[in-house]
Motif scaffolding. Structure first.
Motif, mmCIF file in Angstrom:
data_model
loop_
_atom_site.group_PDB
_atom_site.id
_atom_site.type_symbol
_atom_site.label_atom_id
_atom_site.label_comp_id
_atom_site.label_asym_id
_atom_site.label_seq_id
_atom_site.Cartn_x
_atom_site.Cartn_y
_atom_site.Cartn_z
ATOM 1 N N HIS B 131 0.744 -1.332 -0.037
ATOM 2 C CA HIS B 131 -0.056 -0.105 0.193
ATOM 3 C C HIS B 131 0.726 1.099 0.038
ATOM 4 O O HIS B 131 0.549 2.304 -0.144
ATOM 5 N N PHE B 132 2.258 1.234 0.295
ATOM 6 C CA PHE B 132 3.006 2.089 0.364
ATOM 7 C C PHE B 132 3.634 2.711 -0.945
ATOM 8 O O PHE B 132 4.161 3.699 -1.434
ATOM 9 N N LEU B 133 3.517 1.712 -2.087
ATOM 10 C CA LEU B 133 4.181 1.541 -3.085
ATOM 11 C C LEU B 133 3.578 2.274 -4.572
ATOM 12 O O LEU B 133 2.250 1.989 -4.535
ATOM 13 N N PRO B 134 4.268 3.085 -5.044
ATOM 14 C CA PRO B 134 3.434 3.674 -6.511
ATOM 15 C C PRO B 134 2.924 2.712 -7.343
ATOM 16 O O PRO B 134 2.149 2.978 -7.882
ATOM 17 N N SER B 135 3.809 1.363 -7.284
ATOM 18 C CA SER B 135 3.236 0.294 -8.178
ATOM 19 C C SER B 135 2.002 -0.399 -7.618
ATOM 20 O O SER B 135 1.257 -1.418 -7.917
ATOM 21 N N GLY B 136 1.893 0.067 -6.355
ATOM 22 C CA GLY B 136 0.758 -0.760 -5.465
ATOM 23 C C GLY B 136 -0.839 -0.442 -5.925
ATOM 24 O O GLY B 136 -0.954 0.210 -6.952
ATOM 25 N N GLN B 137 -1.523 -1.120 -5.266
ATOM 26 C CA GLN B 137 -3.205 -0.931 -5.771
ATOM 27 C C GLN B 137 -3.541 0.345 -5.408
ATOM 28 O O GLN B 137 -4.547 0.708 -6.171
ATOM 29 N N GLY B 138 -3.395 0.942 -4.281
ATOM 30 C CA GLY B 138 -4.087 1.959 -3.867
ATOM 31 C C GLY B 138 -3.476 3.387 -4.224
ATOM 32 O O GLY B 138 -3.077 3.462 -5.300
ATOM 33 N N ASN B 139 -3.395 4.137 -3.351
ATOM 34 C CA ASN B 139 -3.023 5.629 -3.602
ATOM 35 C C ASN B 139 -1.462 6.026 -3.006
ATOM 36 O O ASN B 139 -1.267 7.013 -2.663
ATOM 37 N N GLY B 140 -0.880 4.842 -2.841
ATOM 38 C CA GLY B 140 0.411 5.168 -2.069
ATOM 39 C C GLY B 140 1.249 5.901 -3.101
ATOM 40 O O GLY B 140 1.324 5.836 -4.421
#
Lengths: 523, 523
Positions: B131-140
């Motif tokens: 959830h922290f990653l730019p490539s993650g699903q959310g807005n992290g």
């Protein structure tokens, strides 16, 4: 990477920079990439094994450079310059090589002392009132912050805390929370976004006040705002005057605003991020009128004094107001010299604890140029902006709306759409880069002298580019207008035909009716 | 300075750095200068005329270097490292040479995109929750800030605004000022000074909570503090957990604190400025327990991942909370791609507008080392700290109070004065540099593995230095104790003599009195 490879890589990097800067005019100043271009080129994970510096340099050239906006190109005329210079680049290299951190004197005495000294040199060079200088009589001093925004935020926060301390004594009936919620600051509607943002970050109101028709914030406006807020039982605490607005490099009237601030016990901060440079030129002394009222001031060497980003000079009249507000002690930060006046622990003067050894670059740059060359260099920029306006004056399709220092601004005669279209088309061609602003309620285009080493032919280049696009745009516009006229002529003919038909029908009906009536009568 | 002189100066600077770093062990790590030493050496004004770079380099060697604390020396064992590396130094040079500023995507697309990419690489390498990653699903997303302090302040301000927005809806009877005055944040008593300072700057309460006997802040403590504040009608808004305290590199218990934060809707920020590095080592995975509760996290590459200062990585779970809090728009900052998710305008993610192209150094450094070498290098530092404790264990005058990662801490047996004296004497000799802290209410000395390239013999060197000073100090102490004993033996003899005299006198008086009485009786 061992020390021999470092040596090779380092020398190669110097040669790369030489080549990059020598050929910078050959590149489009704006990049042609679309968002996420680099995501398609680079792997999605950090490499597992080491790679060779030669490969990295190749990728720098092929993958990174095409995605850059070339701030050091003399074809960059947007924002304000982000200055650099040869000695400053080497200074940055040396800073990185030495690798010290200077948050307190003991952490690296030379880092702190050199900063005190170069901020004193610079303060004198800029003819600042002596109350700002480390060598002055009072409690003044200079520090290098990372940016104008940071300097302004530091001033806003220090002023906020100063006012809270004052009000706790003057109005003991108010809680601290009540005092804080009543605080209000001021800046011009033309001030940099950093002023509005500093209000957000400081959690106080920050009013952006109207300016006169030449974008100058006046004393009367500030006084009226203060009086209105006092009448609402609010507490004015800071006014940021801008010496060189972002839009048109207008200078707020400090001579009027200063006494107002003094009268109402409001901290006056001076944001001279760009224009502060010309304080060293006697012919611009008039801009400085009223500067003696300032409690703090910032000027970016990385904007217009040959030191590469980041290097934002800030001076404060009473440094005690910073340390009173930001001081946090810890056993691991103690050392036996703390509190010494010419060896300040700069961590109390800024938001962060850690800090770069920025003064090294400043010292190297100032010594490499000397006062005289810096003055010449500033005057050259200003004369290049004048040269641009000379070109513009040869073409009566343009309005030269103004010049302030090395910023000229202009528009196409006619409505705003035309000027906006011109700018969009120019930027789409990517040969020069400019940005818009508003002046007297009209859209203008800003033309700022930037880049590492702008010369006359760069101005000619820019003018030709602007003219070419204008020719094209205006020709298209003329064609479009003609088409419009033709279309409307056709439409008029069409209407005439319809009218004729209607008349014909009406007449026929009328005749038929008459005939019918006559027949009735006859029968 | 023309481009040929730049070339000469640049190459000379590379060679100077090579020489400086190759001989860094030969210099005392701490400088011998007194405050204001440099003021006596340098002129009081900026030179009028240009000076030669050769002269400036000479002065750098003779005037500046003697006043430095050599952070890249392996004899530096104070604070935490301010890491550097060969590829990073060259990266800094290239950054300065290219000279771009990247406050929004259009300002230099590659600067923004490379930052998104390397923060994604690093987040994956550190095994951060997706959830922290730019490539993650959310807005992290990840951003490089200038320092841990700045990252923490950004988190504190974003959390503050988030809570204000929430409370305006939940408790409409409160004014915004009342909400703000009720806000309260938390951190450990052992947290970095930046946490306390962020409270001052944000104008909210920031409570420093007790930790357990191993300096760890526990969930129960945080919950009790929150409950007590809620009972006073205050509004808890952030808790900063420290993963690697400055004193002893203790790790707050996120697994306990996380659920507490969630329960009370309190933003959890994780300050892993130093220790975050070992998140890439599977053997330290236990430190990360509870990290999934974090709303934001910071880790300094310039502390412990080979990238020179300044380079402070920060990730946030919902980047929208930053942009909602810090967004300020201006016509001159508009561009057509704004808002694109993988091309963020980083100016909304930070305090300032301007920003350096820091990702370039990160990219160059990560590629030069690769994951495997970085892991090896971290493990080497940790093993050097263990080696130090092995030396210490051979000497029973010392207490090895602990080790956490590449920080070992110790004291001399006996009272604190002895340990303090030892440290002062060692630092006065300037051969190695360490600083004190408290652990379990006792003064300890921190021994951190720092410097560009620390090796086994540097640890032996440090141990010999500590042992030599301890020998001297303890010998003196023993002599002093003996003297003390002698003095007190003398004093006892003296008292005996006095007592004898008093007895003698008393007896005499008593005898005289008896005689007198007898005489009275006789008479």
């Amino acid at each position: 990477m061992d020390i021999n490879e470092f040596k090779e890589f380092g020398h190669a990097a110097i040669d790369f920079i030489v080549e990059y800067l020598e050929t910078i005019r050959d590149r489009p100043v704006l990049s042609s990439v679309e968002p996420e271009y680099l995501h398609d080129l680079l792997p999605s994970e950090m490499p597992e094994q080491p790679e060779k510096w030669q490969d990295i340099m190749e990728d720098l050239k092929n993958q990174i450079l095409p995605g850059l906006t070339h701030w050091q190109s003399p074809h960059f005329h947007a924002f304000y310059p982000s200055q650099s210079s040869f000695p400053s680049i080497v200074g940055e290299l040396l800073t990185a090589g030495i690798g010290v951190v200077g948050f307190s004197w003991i952490c690296s005495p030379a880092a702190t002392e050199l900063e005190v000294i170069v901020m004193d040199w610079l303060g004198k060079f800029l003819n600042l009132p002596s109350h700002f200088l480390p060598s002055g009589q009072g409690n003044g001093g200079g520090i290098i912050q990372g940016s104008a925004s940071e300097s302004i935020l530091v001033a806003v926060l220090a002023a906020r805390e100063e006012k809270v301390r004052e009000m706790k004594i003057k109005r003991p009936e108010l809680t601290e929370g009540e005092i804080r919620s009543k605080l209000v600051g001021y800046g011009s509607i033309h001030s940099n976004s950093a002023i509005e943002k500093s209000g957000l970050l400081a959690a106080t109101k920050m009013r952006l006040l109207d300016a006169d028709e030449t974008s100058i914030m006046r004393g009367e406006t500030v006084e009226k705002a203060i009086q209105a807020d006092l009448a609402e039982d609010l507490i004015p605490y800071i006014c940021v005057t801008t010496i060189g607005t972002t839009g048109t490099c207008a200078f707020d009237n400090m001579e009027e605003i200063g006494p107002v601030c003094k009268k109402y016990s409001v901290w006056m901060h001076i944001d001279a991020a760009y224009a502060g440079a010309v304080f060293c030129l006697p012919e611009y002394a008039h801009i400085m009128k009223g500067i003696e009222y300032g409690d703090s001031i910032n000027f970016n060497l990385h904007k217009w004094m040959l030191v590469n980003f980041d290097c934002a000079a800030m001076w404060i009249k009473d440094a005690g107001k910073l340390t009173q507000s930001f001081n946090v002690e810890r056993i691991y930060l103690d050392h036996k010299y703390q509190g010494a006046s010419k060896a300040p622990d700069y961590r109390h003067w800024q938001l962060a604890l850690g800090r770069r050894f920025r003064s090294l670059r400043v010292w190297i740059t100032f010594r490499t140029y000397g006062q005289q060359k810096i003055r010449e260099w500033l005057r050259k920029h200003i004369s290049l902006a004048s040269l641009f306006l000379e070109y513009l004056a040869t073409d009566d399709r343009f309005e030269a709306t103004g010049q302030s220092l090395a910023l000229a601004f202009f528009r196409l005669k006619g409505d705003d759409t035309l000027t906006r279209k011109l700018l969009d088309r120019i930027n789409d061609r990517k040969n020069i880069y400019m940005i818009p602003a508003f002046y007297q309620n009209k859209v203008i285009i800003r033309f700022v002298i930037c880049g590492l080493d702008p010369v006359e032919k760069d101005i000619e280049y820019a003018w030709n580019e602007i003219k070419t696009v204008a020719d094209e745009l205006l020709a298209e516009n003329e064609a479009a207008e003609k088409l419009q006229i033709k279309l409307s002529e056709n439409a008029e003919n069409e209407i005439e035909t319809v009218k004729d038909k209607v008349n014909f029908v009406t007449e026929n009906i009328s005749q038929s009716f008459s005939i019918c009536e006559q027949e009735k009568t006859v029968h």
